[in-house]
Design a protein around this motif. Structure first.
Motif, PDB file in Angstrom:
ATOM      1  N   ARG A 175      66.041  38.812  30.204  1.00 37.95           N
ATOM      2  CA  ARG A 175      65.821  39.436  28.893  1.00 37.95           C
ATOM      3  C   ARG A 175      66.557  38.678  27.789  1.00 37.95           C
ATOM      4  O   ARG A 175      66.016  38.473  26.699  1.00 37.95           O
ATOM      5  CB  ARG A 175      66.282  40.902  28.928  1.00 37.95           C
ATOM      6  N   GLU A 176      67.786  38.251  28.102  1.00 31.75           N
ATOM      7  CA  GLU A 176      68.557  37.498  27.109  1.00 31.75           C
ATOM      8  C   GLU A 176      67.854  36.189  26.769  1.00 31.75           C
ATOM      9  O   GLU A 176      67.799  35.768  25.599  1.00 31.75           O
ATOM     10  CB  GLU A 176      69.966  37.225  27.636  1.00 31.75           C
ATOM     11  N   GLU A 177      67.306  35.540  27.797  1.00 29.48           N
ATOM     12  CA  GLU A 177      66.602  34.275  27.564  1.00 29.48           C
ATOM     13  C   GLU A 177      65.336  34.509  26.749  1.00 29.48           C
ATOM     14  O   GLU A 177      64.976  33.697  25.883  1.00 29.48           O
ATOM     15  CB  GLU A 177      66.265  33.607  28.892  1.00 29.48           C
ATOM     16  N   VAL A 178      64.669  35.626  27.028  1.00 28.47           N
ATOM     17  CA  VAL A 178      63.463  35.966  26.272  1.00 28.47           C
ATOM     18  C   VAL A 178      63.810  36.163  24.798  1.00 28.47           C
ATOM     19  O   VAL A 178      63.112  35.669  23.902  1.00 28.47           O
ATOM     20  CB  VAL A 178      62.805  37.236  26.849  1.00 28.47           C
ATOM     21  N   ILE A 179      64.895  36.891  24.540  1.00 30.00           N
ATOM     22  CA  ILE A 179      65.318  37.141  23.160  1.00 30.00           C
ATOM     23  C   ILE A 179      65.632  35.831  22.438  1.00 30.00           C
ATOM     24  O   ILE A 179      65.274  35.631  21.268  1.00 30.00           O
ATOM     25  CB  ILE A 179      66.547  38.084  23.146  1.00 30.00           C
ATOM     26  N   GLU A 180      66.280  34.908  23.163  1.00 32.22           N
ATOM     27  CA  GLU A 180      66.595  33.609  22.566  1.00 32.22           C
ATOM     28  C   GLU A 180      65.325  32.832  22.233  1.00 32.22           C
ATOM     29  O   GLU A 180      65.217  32.208  21.157  1.00 32.22           O
ATOM     30  CB  GLU A 180      67.465  32.790  23.522  1.00 32.22           C
ATOM     31  N   LEU A 181      64.348  32.878  23.129  1.00 26.85           N
ATOM     32  CA  LEU A 181      63.088  32.175  22.888  1.00 26.85           C
ATOM     33  C   LEU A 181      62.322  32.799  21.731  1.00 26.85           C
ATOM     34  O   LEU A 181      61.697  32.095  20.919  1.00 26.85           O
ATOM     35  CB  LEU A 181      62.236  32.172  24.155  1.00 26.85           C
ATOM     36  N   ALA A 237      63.682  34.268  19.222  1.00 25.30           N
ATOM     37  CA  ALA A 237      64.395  33.852  18.012  1.00 25.30           C
ATOM     38  C   ALA A 237      64.056  32.418  17.617  1.00 25.30           C
ATOM     39  O   ALA A 237      64.159  32.042  16.440  1.00 25.30           O
ATOM     40  CB  ALA A 237      65.901  33.999  18.227  1.00 25.30           C
ATOM     41  N   LYS A 238      63.618  31.637  18.590  1.00 25.99           N
ATOM     42  CA  LYS A 238      63.238  30.238  18.320  1.00 25.99           C
ATOM     43  C   LYS A 238      61.747  30.117  17.998  1.00 25.99           C
ATOM     44  O   LYS A 238      61.203  29.013  17.946  1.00 25.99           O
ATOM     45  CB  LYS A 238      63.568  29.369  19.535  1.00 25.99           C
ATOM     46  N   ASP A 239      61.100  31.251  17.806  1.00 28.34           N
ATOM     47  CA  ASP A 239      59.692  31.298  17.430  1.00 28.34           C
ATOM     48  C   ASP A 239      58.735  30.821  18.523  1.00 28.34           C
ATOM     49  O   ASP A 239      57.615  30.390  18.229  1.00 28.34           O
ATOM     50  CB  ASP A 239      59.430  30.483  16.151  1.00 28.34           C
ATOM     51  N   VAL A 240      59.169  30.903  19.797  1.00 24.62           N
ATOM     52  CA  VAL A 240      58.255  30.586  20.894  1.00 24.62           C
ATOM     53  C   VAL A 240      57.274  31.749  21.014  1.00 24.62           C
ATOM     54  O   VAL A 240      57.656  32.912  20.896  1.00 24.62           O
ATOM     55  CB  VAL A 240      59.016  30.388  22.224  1.00 24.62           C
ATOM     56  N   SER A 241      56.014  31.454  21.205  1.00 29.57           N
ATOM     57  CA  SER A 241      54.994  32.504  21.217  1.00 29.57           C
ATOM     58  C   SER A 241      55.166  33.461  22.393  1.00 29.57           C
ATOM     59  O   SER A 241      55.705  33.102  23.449  1.00 29.57           O
ATOM     60  CB  SER A 241      53.597  31.897  21.279  1.00 29.57           C
ATOM     61  N   ILE A 242      54.703  34.687  22.190  1.00 29.79           N
ATOM     62  CA  ILE A 242      54.784  35.712  23.236  1.00 29.79           C
ATOM     63  C   ILE A 242      54.017  35.287  24.485  1.00 29.79           C
ATOM     64  O   ILE A 242      54.477  35.452  25.616  1.00 29.79           O
ATOM     65  CB  ILE A 242      54.244  37.049  22.695  1.00 29.79           C
ATOM     66  N   SER A 243      52.841  34.702  24.289  1.00 33.32           N
ATOM     67  CA  SER A 243      52.025  34.274  25.432  1.00 33.32           C
ATOM     68  C   SER A 243      52.751  33.215  26.251  1.00 33.32           C
ATOM     69  O   SER A 243      52.737  33.251  27.494  1.00 33.32           O
ATOM     70  CB  SER A 243      50.680  33.729  24.952  1.00 33.32           C
ATOM     71  N   GLU A 244      53.390  32.270  25.568  1.00 32.01           N
ATOM     72  CA  GLU A 244      54.107  31.199  26.264  1.00 32.01           C
ATOM     73  C   GLU A 244      55.283  31.763  27.045  1.00 32.01           C
ATOM     74  O   GLU A 244      55.532  31.385  28.193  1.00 32.01           O
ATOM     75  CB  GLU A 244      54.591  30.153  25.261  1.00 32.01           C
ATOM     76  N   ILE A 245      56.028  32.694  26.426  1.00 30.41           N
ATOM     77  CA  ILE A 245      57.181  33.290  27.109  1.00 30.41           C
ATOM     78  C   ILE A 245      56.718  34.069  28.335  1.00 30.41           C
ATOM     79  O   ILE A 245      57.325  33.991  29.410  1.00 30.41           O
ATOM     80  CB  ILE A 245      57.951  34.218  26.146  1.00 30.41           C
ATOM     81  N   ALA A 246      55.628  34.823  28.182  1.00 28.96           N
ATOM     82  CA  ALA A 246      55.098  35.587  29.314  1.00 28.96           C
ATOM     83  C   ALA A 246      54.728  34.667  30.463  1.00 28.96           C
ATOM     84  O   ALA A 246      54.979  34.980  31.633  1.00 28.96           O
ATOM     85  CB  ALA A 246      53.890  36.403  28.861  1.00 28.96           C
ATOM     86  N   ARG A 247      54.131  33.508  30.139  1.00 29.54           N
ATOM     87  CA  ARG A 247      53.761  32.546  31.185  1.00 29.54           C
ATOM     88  C   ARG A 247      54.997  31.999  31.882  1.00 29.54           C
ATOM     89  O   ARG A 247      55.031  31.852  33.106  1.00 29.54           O
ATOM     90  CB  ARG A 247      52.936  31.399  30.591  1.00 29.54           C
ATOM     91  N   ARG A 248      56.016  31.672  31.109  1.00 29.18           N
ATOM     92  CA  ARG A 248      57.241  31.103  31.692  1.00 29.18           C
ATOM     93  C   ARG A 248      57.911  32.053  32.684  1.00 29.18           C
ATOM     94  O   ARG A 248      58.446  31.625  33.700  1.00 29.18           O
ATOM     95  CB  ARG A 248      58.237  30.753  30.581  1.00 29.18           C
ATOM     96  N   PHE A 249      57.882  33.350  32.357  1.00 30.64           N
ATOM     97  CA  PHE A 249      58.589  34.325  33.183  1.00 30.64           C
ATOM     98  C   PHE A 249      57.669  35.057  34.159  1.00 30.64           C
ATOM     99  O   PHE A 249      58.113  35.936  34.897  1.00 30.64           O
ATOM    100  CB  PHE A 249      59.323  35.334  32.289  1.00 30.64           C
ATOM    101  N   GLY A 250      56.383  34.691  34.140  1.00 30.44           N
ATOM    102  CA  GLY A 250      55.447  35.316  35.064  1.00 30.44           C
ATOM    103  C   GLY A 250      55.307  36.806  34.862  1.00 30.44           C
ATOM    104  O   GLY A 250      55.228  37.580  35.825  1.00 30.44           O
ATOM    105  N   THR A 251      55.287  37.239  33.613  1.00 28.69           N
ATOM    106  CA  THR A 251      55.167  38.657  33.310  1.00 28.69           C
ATOM    107  C   THR A 251      54.061  38.866  32.286  1.00 28.69           C
ATOM    108  O   THR A 251      53.359  37.918  31.910  1.00 28.69           O
ATOM    109  CB  THR A 251      56.513  39.217  32.790  1.00 28.69           C
ATOM    110  N   SER A 252      53.897  40.073  31.806  1.00 29.21           N
ATOM    111  CA  SER A 252      52.826  40.372  30.858  1.00 29.21           C
ATOM    112  C   SER A 252      53.290  40.216  29.414  1.00 29.21           C
ATOM    113  O   SER A 252      54.493  40.266  29.119  1.00 29.21           O
ATOM    114  CB  SER A 252      52.323  41.803  31.072  1.00 29.21           C
ATOM    115  N   ARG A 253      52.329  40.055  28.531  1.00 26.58           N
ATOM    116  CA  ARG A 253      52.636  39.979  27.100  1.00 26.58           C
ATOM    117  C   ARG A 253      53.240  41.300  26.630  1.00 26.58           C
ATOM    118  O   ARG A 253      54.113  41.324  25.766  1.00 26.58           O
ATOM    119  CB  ARG A 253      51.368  39.674  26.299  1.00 26.58           C
ATOM    120  N   GLN A 254      52.771  42.426  27.225  1.00 30.68           N
ATOM    121  CA  GLN A 254      53.289  43.724  26.830  1.00 30.68           C
ATOM    122  C   GLN A 254      54.790  43.833  27.110  1.00 30.68           C
ATOM    123  O   GLN A 254      55.534  44.431  26.324  1.00 30.68           O
ATOM    124  CB  GLN A 254      52.542  44.838  27.583  1.00 30.68           C
ATOM    125  N   THR A 255      55.232  43.254  28.228  1.00 31.66           N
ATOM    126  CA  THR A 255      56.660  43.284  28.548  1.00 31.66           C
ATOM    127  C   THR A 255      57.464  42.543  27.494  1.00 31.66           C
ATOM    128  O   THR A 255      58.507  43.022  27.026  1.00 31.66           O
ATOM    129  CB  THR A 255      56.911  42.665  29.936  1.00 31.66           C
TER     130      THR A 255
END
Length: 203
Positions: free
Chosen positions: A157-163, A165-183
């Protein structure tokens, strides 16, 4: 010619299944060992995992009968037992349980035993539903979180928050962590990370 099969389930010890075979003999059955199937599984194990029982049911033909000593031989609970009896009923295999006497539990029309099991299954379903509703209400009243637990660890979660804050897209973050966009969106909402003007974090 119709055949009579016997199914036993019990512990692996020197006294099993001799005593059970004696009970079958006392009930008036001539037991042919070639038609006896035996499992050694705990009572909580469902019929799908009772190898010997499934093998016996595949072997039995319409018109044959299955004899057990007690209802627990047919499943791990009311729903499981009912499913076994319904399967035998469909395959036209008679089922006789020594503790219920000589009645065919899988007969047409439905026996009173089947109707009773159906009532028990409905009761159990209603009870589970009421318990679930009561637990949910109590959790909500006490302020405890409800619903599915988060799919990410605190560190994730901390890494997600950092990403975010760096304007990484939600879709990209979801792919990196293998989770859903809703999460990811829920995490963003809970931490008040704003979407940027170009909409990257809201992708």
């Amino acid at each position: 010619m119709p055949q009579t099969y016997f199914y036993l389930n019990g512990p692996s010890d020197p006294y099993f299944p001799e005593q059970e075979l004696i009970r079958l003999d006392q009930a008036g059955y001539t037991v042919a060992l070639s038609r006896v199937a035996i499992d050694h599984v705990q009572q909580c194990v469902g019929t799908e995992e009772r190898t010997a029982l499934n093998g016996l049911l595949r072997r039995a033909a319409p018109g044959d009968e299955l004899v057990v000593l007690d209802l627990s031989s047919l499943g791990s609970g009311a729903r499981d037992v009912l499913a076994t009896l319904q399967k035998c009923r469909k395959e036209k295999i008679a089922v006789r349980c020594i503790e219920f006497g000589q009645m065919d539990l899988a007969s047409h029309p439905e026996s009173q035993a089947i109707k009773m099991l159906e009532a028990v299954v409905r009761l159990e379903a209603q009870t589970r539903s009421e318990r679930s509703s009561t637990s949910l209400k109590r959790a909500q009243e006490s302020g405890r979180p409800t619903g599915r637990p988060g799919s990410l660890s605190p560190q994730d979660r901390e890494e997600v928050i950092e990403l975010l804050a760096k304007d990484v897209s939600i879709s990209e973050i979801a792919r990196r962590f293998g989770t859903s966009r809703q999460t990811i969106m829920r995490i963003r909402a809970s931490t008040a990370v704003p979407a940027t003007e170009d909409g990257k974090s809201g992708d």
